[in-house]
Motif scaffolding. Structure first.
Motif, PDB file in Angstrom:
ATOM      1  N   LEU A  14       0.831  -1.194   0.000  1.00  0.00           N
ATOM      2  CA  LEU A  14       0.000   0.000   0.000  1.00  0.00           C
ATOM      3  C   LEU A  14       0.870   1.250   0.000  1.00  0.00           C
ATOM      4  CD1 LEU A  14      -2.690   1.479   0.211  1.00  0.00           C
ATOM      5  CD2 LEU A  14      -2.636   1.096   2.695  1.00  0.00           C
ATOM      6  N   LEU A  15       1.945   1.247   0.785  1.00  0.00           N
ATOM      7  CA  LEU A  15       2.847   2.392   0.815  1.00  0.00           C
ATOM      8  C   LEU A  15       3.448   2.650  -0.559  1.00  0.00           C
ATOM      9  CD1 LEU A  15       4.293   4.568   2.459  1.00  0.00           C
ATOM     10  CD2 LEU A  15       6.088   2.890   2.951  1.00  0.00           C
ATOM     11  N   ASN A  16       3.750   1.593  -1.284  1.00  0.00           N
ATOM     12  CA  ASN A  16       4.296   1.750  -2.634  1.00  0.00           C
ATOM     13  C   ASN A  16       3.289   2.424  -3.561  1.00  0.00           C
ATOM     14  OD1 ASN A  16       6.178   1.221  -4.861  1.00  0.00           O
ATOM     15  ND2 ASN A  16       4.712  -0.338  -5.496  1.00  0.00           N
ATOM     16  N   GLN A  17       2.014   2.039  -3.454  1.00  0.00           N
ATOM     17  CA  GLN A  17       0.985   2.661  -4.284  1.00  0.00           C
ATOM     18  C   GLN A  17       0.761   4.124  -3.881  1.00  0.00           C
ATOM     19  OE1 GLN A  17      -0.114   1.308  -6.947  1.00  0.00           O
ATOM     20  NE2 GLN A  17       0.761  -0.709  -6.569  1.00  0.00           N
ATOM     21  N   ILE A  18       0.844   4.408  -2.589  1.00  0.00           N
ATOM     22  CA  ILE A  18       0.716   5.790  -2.127  1.00  0.00           C
ATOM     23  C   ILE A  18       1.845   6.645  -2.688  1.00  0.00           C
ATOM     24  CG2 ILE A  18       0.917   7.254  -0.072  1.00  0.00           C
ATOM     25  CD1 ILE A  18      -0.680   5.118   1.441  1.00  0.00           C
ATOM     26  N   THR A  19       3.056   6.088  -2.674  1.00  0.00           N
ATOM     27  CA  THR A  19       4.207   6.796  -3.233  1.00  0.00           C
ATOM     28  C   THR A  19       3.988   7.107  -4.705  1.00  0.00           C
ATOM     29  OG1 THR A  19       5.666   5.631  -1.691  1.00  0.00           O
ATOM     30  CG2 THR A  19       6.704   6.690  -3.585  1.00  0.00           C
ATOM     31  N   LYS A  20       3.502   6.129  -5.455  1.00  0.00           N
ATOM     32  CA  LYS A  20       3.224   6.338  -6.877  1.00  0.00           C
ATOM     33  C   LYS A  20       2.118   7.371  -7.070  1.00  0.00           C
ATOM     34  CE  LYS A  20       4.566   1.705  -8.438  1.00  0.00           C
ATOM     35  NZ  LYS A  20       4.092   0.439  -9.058  1.00  0.00           N
ATOM     36  N   GLY A  21       1.123   7.336  -6.191  1.00  0.00           N
ATOM     37  CA  GLY A  21       0.030   8.289  -6.299  1.00  0.00           C
ATOM     38  C   GLY A  21       0.490   9.715  -6.056  1.00  0.00           C
ATOM     39  N   ILE A  22       1.385   9.917  -5.096  1.00  0.00           N
ATOM     40  CA  ILE A  22       1.911  11.250  -4.826  1.00  0.00           C
ATOM     41  C   ILE A  22       2.734  11.740  -6.005  1.00  0.00           C
ATOM     42  CG2 ILE A  22       3.519  12.523  -3.360  1.00  0.00           C
ATOM     43  CD1 ILE A  22       2.461  10.858  -1.021  1.00  0.00           C
ATOM     44  N   ALA A  23       3.541  10.850  -6.579  1.00  0.00           N
ATOM     45  CA  ALA A  23       4.307  11.221  -7.769  1.00  0.00           C
ATOM     46  C   ALA A  23       3.373  11.559  -8.931  1.00  0.00           C
ATOM     47  CB  ALA A  23       5.248  10.083  -8.153  1.00  0.00           C
ATOM     48  N   LEU A  24       2.267  10.823  -9.055  1.00  0.00           N
ATOM     49  CA  LEU A  24       1.281  11.092 -10.103  1.00  0.00           C
ATOM     50  C   LEU A  24       0.679  12.486  -9.922  1.00  0.00           C
ATOM     51  CD1 LEU A  24      -0.460   9.979 -12.477  1.00  0.00           C
ATOM     52  CD2 LEU A  24      -2.060   9.138 -10.742  1.00  0.00           C
ATOM     53  N   GLY A  25       0.306  12.819  -8.691  1.00  0.00           N
ATOM     54  CA  GLY A  25      -0.257  14.130  -8.416  1.00  0.00           C
ATOM     55  C   GLY A  25       0.736  15.246  -8.665  1.00  0.00           C
ATOM     56  N   GLN A  26       1.974  15.010  -8.308  1.00  0.00           N
ATOM     57  CA  GLN A  26       3.000  16.024  -8.498  1.00  0.00           C
ATOM     58  C   GLN A  26       3.270  16.267  -9.986  1.00  0.00           C
ATOM     59  OE1 GLN A  26       6.851  14.983  -6.929  1.00  0.00           O
ATOM     60  NE2 GLN A  26       7.271  17.095  -6.373  1.00  0.00           N
ATOM     61  N   THR A  27       3.328  15.194 -10.755  1.00  0.00           N
ATOM     62  CA  THR A  27       3.558  15.336 -12.195  1.00  0.00           C
ATOM     63  C   THR A  27       2.407  16.074 -12.864  1.00  0.00           C
ATOM     64  OG1 THR A  27       4.857  13.290 -12.243  1.00  0.00           O
ATOM     65  CG2 THR A  27       3.976  14.065 -14.338  1.00  0.00           C
ATOM     66  N   GLU A  28       1.185  15.775 -12.455  1.00  0.00           N
ATOM     67  CA  GLU A  28       0.033  16.462 -13.034  1.00  0.00           C
ATOM     68  C   GLU A  28       0.018  17.938 -12.625  1.00  0.00           C
ATOM     69  OE1 GLU A  28      -3.299  17.094 -15.324  1.00  0.00           O
ATOM     70  OE2 GLU A  28      -1.922  15.382 -15.268  1.00  0.00           O
ATOM     71  N   CYS A  29       0.454  18.234 -11.411  1.00  0.00           N
ATOM     72  CA  CYS A  29       0.574  19.621 -10.974  1.00  0.00           C
ATOM     73  C   CYS A  29       1.543  20.367 -11.882  1.00  0.00           C
ATOM     74  CB  CYS A  29       1.048  19.670  -9.524  1.00  0.00           C
ATOM     75  SG  CYS A  29       1.334  21.348  -8.888  1.00  0.00           S
ATOM     76  N   GLN A  30       2.644  19.721 -12.227  1.00  0.00           N
ATOM     77  CA  GLN A  30       3.619  20.360 -13.100  1.00  0.00           C
ATOM     78  C   GLN A  30       3.036  20.598 -14.493  1.00  0.00           C
ATOM     79  OE1 GLN A  30       6.722  17.480 -12.728  1.00  0.00           O
ATOM     80  NE2 GLN A  30       7.634  18.469 -10.944  1.00  0.00           N
ATOM     81  N   TYR A  31       2.219  19.693 -14.970  1.00  0.00           N
ATOM     82  CA  TYR A  31       1.579  19.889 -16.274  1.00  0.00           C
ATOM     83  C   TYR A  31       0.596  21.062 -16.216  1.00  0.00           C
ATOM     84  CZ  TYR A  31      -1.447  19.263 -20.288  1.00  0.00           C
ATOM     85  OH  TYR A  31      -2.183  19.491 -21.426  1.00  0.00           O
ATOM     86  N   GLN A  32      -0.253  21.073 -15.203  1.00  0.00           N
ATOM     87  CA  GLN A  32      -1.273  22.116 -15.105  1.00  0.00           C
ATOM     88  C   GLN A  32      -0.654  23.497 -14.879  1.00  0.00           C
ATOM     89  OE1 GLN A  32      -4.428  21.722 -15.765  1.00  0.00           O
ATOM     90  NE2 GLN A  32      -4.435  19.492 -15.902  1.00  0.00           N
ATOM     91  N   PHE A  33       0.502  23.549 -14.219  1.00  0.00           N
ATOM     92  CA  PHE A  33       1.149  24.823 -13.902  1.00  0.00           C
ATOM     93  C   PHE A  33       2.317  25.129 -14.833  1.00  0.00           C
ATOM     94  CE2 PHE A  33       0.027  25.857  -9.198  1.00  0.00           C
ATOM     95  CZ  PHE A  33      -1.319  25.823  -9.521  1.00  0.00           C
ATOM     96  N   ARG A  34       2.406  24.445 -15.944  1.00  0.00           N
ATOM     97  CA  ARG A  34       3.582  24.573 -16.814  1.00  0.00           C
ATOM     98  C   ARG A  34       3.768  25.991 -17.345  1.00  0.00           C
ATOM     99  NH1 ARG A  34      -0.665  22.465 -19.333  1.00  0.00           N
ATOM    100  NH2 ARG A  34      -1.130  22.898 -21.528  1.00  0.00           N
ATOM    101  N   TYR A  35       2.689  26.767 -17.412  1.00  0.00           N
ATOM    102  CA  TYR A  35       2.781  28.133 -17.920  1.00  0.00           C
ATOM    103  C   TYR A  35       2.693  29.188 -16.822  1.00  0.00           C
ATOM    104  CZ  TYR A  35       1.832  25.908 -22.439  1.00  0.00           C
ATOM    105  OH  TYR A  35       1.884  25.112 -23.551  1.00  0.00           O
ATOM    106  N   ARG A  36       2.563  28.765 -15.588  1.00  0.00           N
ATOM    107  CA  ARG A  36       2.418  29.738 -14.512  1.00  0.00           C
ATOM    108  C   ARG A  36       3.782  30.203 -14.011  1.00  0.00           C
ATOM    109  NH1 ARG A  36      -2.317  30.841 -12.582  1.00  0.00           N
ATOM    110  NH2 ARG A  36      -1.371  31.680 -10.698  1.00  0.00           N
ATOM    111  N   ARG A  37       3.766  31.350 -13.328  1.00  0.00           N
ATOM    112  CA  ARG A  37       5.030  31.894 -12.820  1.00  0.00           C
ATOM    113  C   ARG A  37       5.688  30.927 -11.846  1.00  0.00           C
ATOM    114  NH1 ARG A  37       2.623  37.951 -11.609  1.00  0.00           N
ATOM    115  NH2 ARG A  37       2.461  38.630 -13.794  1.00  0.00           N
TER     116      ARG A  37
END
Length: 346
Positions: free
Chosen positions: A58-81
């Motif tokens: 479960l901890l491994n899946q949580i780790t992957k989920g946090i990385a997934l959220g972080q990567t998507e944050c970078q995509y959504q904010f790719r044009y922000r300051r």
């Protein structure tokens, strides 16, 4: 020029609000190795410690989920300051505040864990969970099964993903009612609801010769890009809140502002401009960032460069050209050199 940095799933983005006299007092550690996180939880009790000590899958899946959220944050904010960089120098300082950016990251992380754990459950990779089944819909209007559907398929167990996301992120904050905690927990909920409220029915027909005498329907999660898009819309319309009179809730800052719903993002501090480098604020500034001189949006040179102007140069790139179709089933192209105009914030 500072660009978006990507990290492997082994790094855990853990958002911690400072507490007095507790192991998380050290501050908002982010981009943290889950093993280091769990070392701090080894001597403690509770659901998070149980996950760290007894549930490595479960901890491994949580780790992957946090990385997934972080990567998507970078995509959504790719044009922000501030582009959701994973640099410790930046994100740690950003997460110590209570801005719209902080709320968005918290929502993305909660959503990422929920999504990844639910998907692992669907694939049979998690112990103690099963698919989600819903009862057959009642046909109150005497409609045929084709119109009502049969909800007896094996759907994605979103409730399991939500529970494990809460176990890991929320439980240690339950006895606190300070403003930062209330806002954090609210944005966690908003992140999870961005998945739960957007689940869609997927139906299959059963019957002789392709007839649809019976339908089997299940509920599936949206793609995580759809989740990110939805939360970005919530970010753009986030509500600023202040502490309520009871000391255990918050309310909109202005009397004319609609009270935010459970799926809305909230914040209590105005965001810095992030125009110039500032170590205290976690800002790298925008000098050297690529901008679009024809856009009026976030990526436009006027907004991204903060009014400082920009410089333009031309670079030579290679592209496919003169493509032709060769029988059978092959496309052949030449390689051409073209000049590309690039704008850089001053």
């Amino acid at each position: 020029m500072h660009t978006v940095l990507f990290v492997p799933a082994v790094y855990l983005l853990l958002i911690l609000t400072p507490f007095s006299n507790s192991w998380w007092t050290v501050g908002s550690y982010l981009v943290m190795d889950p093993n280091q996180t769990c070392k701090r939880a080894n001597w403690s009790r509770g659901k998070m410690a149980d996950i760290c000590n007894n549930k490595p899958g479960l901890l491994n899946q949580i780790t992957k989920g946090i990385a997934l959220g972080q990567t998507e944050c970078q995509y959504q904010f790719r044009y922000r300051r501030w582009n959701c960089t994973t640099s410790r120098r930046s994100i740690k300082k950003v997460m110590l505040r209570d801005t719209r950016e902080t709320g968005f990251v918290n929502a993305m992380i909660a959503a990422g864990i929920t999504f990844q754990v639910t998907r692992a459950c669907t694939k049979g990779e998690q112990i103690g969970c099963s698919c989600s089944k819903r009862k057959k819909k009642k046909n109150k209007k005497n409609r045929p099964p084709l119109l009502e559907g049969e909800w007896d398929g094996c759907g994605e167990n979103i409730e399991f993903g939500i529970k494990k996301s809460k176990d890991f992120l929320d439980t240690r904050y339950r006895k606190r009612s300070d403003m930062k905690t209330l806002v954090k927990l609210h944005n966690y909920v908003a992140g999870r609801l961005a998945i739960k409220k957007c689940m869609v029915p997927v139906c299959k027909c059963h019957g002789l010769s392709g007839s649809c005498t019976l339908r089997t329907c299940t509920r599936k999660m949206p793609t995580f890009r759809e989740v990110g898009n939805r939360l970005k819309e919530r970010f753009d319309g986030a509500a600023k809140v202040i502490a309520g009179n009871d000391g255990q809730s918050f309310m909109p800052e202005g009397e004319t502002i609609k009270r935010p719903g459970r799926g809305d993002l909230v914040y209590s501090e105005e965001s810095p401009l992030y125009c110039v480098p500032n170590n205290t604020l976690g800002s790298f500034g925008t000098q050297g960032r690529i901008c679009n001189d024809t856009s009026q949006g976030e990526e436009g040179c006027g907004i991204l460069c903060c009014g400082r102007g920009y410089s333009t140069y031309t670079e030579e790139i290679r592209v496919n050209c003169n493509c032709t179709f060769k029988y059978c089933c092959e496309v052949q192209c030449d390689t051409c050199k073209v000049n590309k105009r690039v704008n850089i914030c001053s």
